[in-house]
Scaffold this motif. Structure first.
Motif, PDB file in Angstrom:
ATOM      1  N   ASP A 141      16.617  -0.392   5.013  1.00 49.38           N
ATOM      2  CA  ASP A 141      16.370   0.942   5.573  1.00 49.38           C
ATOM      3  C   ASP A 141      16.014   1.923   4.463  1.00 49.38           C
ATOM      4  O   ASP A 141      15.040   2.677   4.550  1.00 49.38           O
ATOM      5  CB  ASP A 141      17.612   1.455   6.317  1.00 49.38           C
ATOM      6  N   VAL A 142      16.843   1.923   3.422  1.00 49.97           N
ATOM      7  CA  VAL A 142      16.641   2.861   2.312  1.00 49.97           C
ATOM      8  C   VAL A 142      15.363   2.528   1.548  1.00 49.97           C
ATOM      9  O   VAL A 142      14.572   3.420   1.222  1.00 49.97           O
ATOM     10  CB  VAL A 142      17.855   2.839   1.356  1.00 49.97           C
ATOM     11  N   TYR A 143      15.149   1.246   1.273  1.00 48.85           N
ATOM     12  CA  TYR A 143      13.969   0.868   0.491  1.00 48.85           C
ATOM     13  C   TYR A 143      12.680   1.218   1.226  1.00 48.85           C
ATOM     14  O   TYR A 143      11.717   1.718   0.611  1.00 48.85           O
ATOM     15  CB  TYR A 143      14.008  -0.624   0.166  1.00 48.85           C
ATOM     16  N   LEU A 144      12.648   0.988   2.525  1.00 48.96           N
ATOM     17  CA  LEU A 144      11.466   1.354   3.308  1.00 48.96           C
ATOM     18  C   LEU A 144      11.234   2.864   3.252  1.00 48.96           C
ATOM     19  O   LEU A 144      10.087   3.328   3.199  1.00 48.96           O
ATOM     20  CB  LEU A 144      11.639   0.911   4.767  1.00 48.96           C
ATOM     21  N   GLU A 145      12.316   3.622   3.267  1.00 52.55           N
ATOM     22  CA  GLU A 145      12.195   5.082   3.221  1.00 52.55           C
ATOM     23  C   GLU A 145      11.632   5.524   1.878  1.00 52.55           C
ATOM     24  O   GLU A 145      10.784   6.427   1.814  1.00 52.55           O
ATOM     25  CB  GLU A 145      13.563   5.719   3.469  1.00 52.55           C
ATOM     26  N   LEU A 146      12.081   4.886   0.803  1.00 48.82           N
ATOM     27  CA  LEU A 146      11.595   5.255  -0.529  1.00 48.82           C
ATOM     28  C   LEU A 146      10.123   4.878  -0.696  1.00 48.82           C
ATOM     29  O   LEU A 146       9.346   5.643  -1.280  1.00 48.82           O
ATOM     30  CB  LEU A 146      12.446   4.580  -1.601  1.00 48.82           C
ATOM     31  N   LEU A 147       9.734   3.713  -0.183  1.00 48.00           N
ATOM     32  CA  LEU A 147       8.316   3.331  -0.232  1.00 48.00           C
ATOM     33  C   LEU A 147       7.469   4.328   0.551  1.00 48.00           C
ATOM     34  O   LEU A 147       6.359   4.679   0.145  1.00 48.00           O
ATOM     35  CB  LEU A 147       8.126   1.922   0.343  1.00 48.00           C
ATOM     36  N   ASN A 148       8.000   4.797   1.664  1.00 49.95           N
ATOM     37  CA  ASN A 148       7.259   5.760   2.475  1.00 49.95           C
ATOM     38  C   ASN A 148       7.122   7.101   1.759  1.00 49.95           C
ATOM     39  O   ASN A 148       6.063   7.733   1.807  1.00 49.95           O
ATOM     40  CB  ASN A 148       7.954   5.956   3.827  1.00 49.95           C
ATOM     41  N   LEU A 149       8.182   7.529   1.087  1.00 47.34           N
ATOM     42  CA  LEU A 149       8.126   8.785   0.335  1.00 47.34           C
ATOM     43  C   LEU A 149       7.148   8.691  -0.827  1.00 47.34           C
ATOM     44  O   LEU A 149       6.567   9.691  -1.250  1.00 47.34           O
ATOM     45  CB  LEU A 149       9.520   9.150  -0.191  1.00 47.34           C
ATOM     46  N   ALA A 150       6.948   7.466  -1.333  1.00 41.98           N
ATOM     47  CA  ALA A 150       6.048   7.264  -2.477  1.00 41.98           C
ATOM     48  C   ALA A 150       4.581   7.198  -2.068  1.00 41.98           C
ATOM     49  O   ALA A 150       3.702   7.162  -2.934  1.00 41.98           O
ATOM     50  CB  ALA A 150       6.437   5.979  -3.217  1.00 41.98           C
ATOM     51  N   ARG A 151       4.309   7.175  -0.768  1.00 43.38           N
ATOM     52  CA  ARG A 151       2.923   7.004  -0.284  1.00 43.38           C
ATOM     53  C   ARG A 151       1.903   7.937  -0.928  1.00 43.38           C
ATOM     54  O   ARG A 151       0.802   7.500  -1.274  1.00 43.38           O
ATOM     55  CB  ARG A 151       2.870   7.208   1.239  1.00 43.38           C
ATOM     56  N   PRO A 152       2.194   9.241  -1.072  1.00 40.80           N
ATOM     57  CA  PRO A 152       1.146  10.141  -1.577  1.00 40.80           C
ATOM     58  C   PRO A 152       0.846  10.003  -3.062  1.00 40.80           C
ATOM     59  O   PRO A 152      -0.070  10.640  -3.564  1.00 40.80           O
ATOM     60  CB  PRO A 152       1.725  11.546  -1.287  1.00 40.80           C
ATOM     61  N   PHE A 153       1.634   9.182  -3.775  1.00 44.93           N
ATOM     62  CA  PHE A 153       1.502   9.134  -5.228  1.00 44.93           C
ATOM     63  C   PHE A 153       1.201   7.710  -5.725  1.00 44.93           C
ATOM     64  O   PHE A 153       1.616   6.740  -5.097  1.00 44.93           O
ATOM     65  CB  PHE A 153       2.798   9.617  -5.889  1.00 44.93           C
ATOM     66  N   PRO A 154       0.527   7.588  -6.867  1.00 44.75           N
ATOM     67  CA  PRO A 154       0.328   6.258  -7.447  1.00 44.75           C
ATOM     68  C   PRO A 154       1.672   5.632  -7.803  1.00 44.75           C
ATOM     69  O   PRO A 154       2.570   6.329  -8.283  1.00 44.75           O
ATOM     70  CB  PRO A 154      -0.505   6.537  -8.708  1.00 44.75           C
TER      71      PRO A 154
END
Length: 360
Positions: A150-163
């Motif tokens: 759950d947490v890892y998916l959320e962090l990957l999603n937050l990272a979407r706008p950045f390289p």
């Protein structure tokens, strides 16, 4: 190569005797400067013009037109090229739409994030985890579970706008709220920090056919103890597992609706990596989800019932066939179009294969 003129050679000798470092002086030709510094012609000419504009100041010449300045220049240029190359290769995870979460298929099709349910986490070393054919996962660290995913998916999603590799800032409140966790009190804040450190302290070696990644899931970071603002980094090389056709999305609202049924969450992620899943052996699904014990068949079937429920709405139906189970995903219109196009391409390819040779 141009020879130094006598008076220039005397100046250089004096410089060497006094300070041990020779540098260009007024009166030198471009060829002489190139010989002394080792700079390429265009850069030597640029620096010579700069020196002339400042009347050949000793300090300026010591810095920019001295022995070995050419080697320093080449090293700087090489570092700039390397940095530019890394930037051009940086991957941005802006692949999926809002309302979705995503990860590599190798994550969803292995027991990297098992449904531990009430089992106690254990520490393992270089343990090969269950994975489907073509995927191999070796893990060292404290066991993950679906709440860690759950947490890892959320962090990957937050990272979407950045390289990938860009420091990522977020608040604990932001993540907890998105996950439907409590934002009052310290309990879930402590839980989140424990998960983040667990994702950092692991060592994974994942191979999906010809692509392989090894390292941790997070590169570490910082947290402000007063504001609970985190700054973490996701390993840029993890992008190797986000190649074409190597990742899948899951519906965030559906995953939230599942609640804390870890088996259902695991199978939801697994099925999401398939457009139209074939019948699976129940043992295979249990192994992917990390389900153990005598009642694993019952646990897997109940998870399908959760996925079919009106509250979740992921499965249109499922059928238990002895030791196997066939699930039918309730696809969106866009997914149906994609499946139809894929089926059409396969049919066209097969028809061409079966077409008799032209005897004309």
């Amino acid at each position: 190569m141009t020879a130094y003129r006598p008076h220039i050679e005397e100046i250089l000798a004096t410089q060497a005797a006094n300070g041990g470092k020779r540098y260009a002086v007024k009166g030198m030709t471009l060829a002489e400067i190139m010989t002394l510094t080792g700079l390429p012609e265009d850069e030597a000419a640029r620096r010579m013009q700069e020196a002339e504009a400042q009347d050949w100041t000793d300090y300026l010449c010591k810095v920019t037109l001295s022995e070995n300045s050419g080697a320093r220049y080449e090293a700087q240029q090489a570092e700039k090229a390397k940095s530019k190359n890394l930037t051009s290769q940086a991957v941005q995870l802006d692949f999926w739409e809002d309302g979705k979460r995503a990860a590599p298929n190798a994550v969803f099709r292995s027991a990297l994030f098992p449904a531990l349910n009430n089992q106690t986490r254990v520490f393992v070393k270089k343990k090969q985890l269950f994975a489907v054919e073509g995927v191999k996962v070796t893990f060292t660290g404290e066991q993950f579970d679906q709440s860690d995913l759950d947490v890892y998916l959320e962090l990957l999603n937050l990272a979407r706008p950045f390289p990938l590799g860009t420091p990522l800032k977020f608040t604990a409140h932001q993540v907890l709220k998105s996950l439907g966790r409590k934002t009052v009190g310290t309990g879930d804040y402590d839980w989140l920090h424990t998960v983040i450190t667990r994702l950092t302290a692991c060592s994974i070696d994942i191979r999906d056919h010809e692509k392989r990644y090894f390292g941790s899931l997070l590169d570490g970071g910082t947290r402000d103890e007063k504001t609970h603002v985190y700054e973490i980094t996701l390993n840029q090389k993890f992008a190797a597992l986000f190649g074409f056709g190597m990742w899948a999305t899951i519906d965030h609202a559906q995953r939230q609706a599942i609640g804390r049924n870890q088996t259902a969450k695991s199978l939801h992620a697994y099925y999401a990596s398939h457009a139209a899943p074939a019948a699976h052996k129940i043992d295979t699904l249990a192994n992917v989800a990390g389900v153990q014990g005598k009642n694993k068949k019952n646990t897997v079937v109940k998870a399908h019932e959760v996925l079919k429920s009106d509250k979740v709405g992921f499965l249109e139906d499922y059928e238990v066939m002895g030791d196997a189970i066939k699930a039918k995903i309730k696809h969106t219109k866009g997914q149906m179009r994609h499946i139809a196009k894929k089926a059409s391409r396969v049919a066209t390819k097969e028809s061409k294969k079966d077409k008799p040779d032209d005897l004309g």
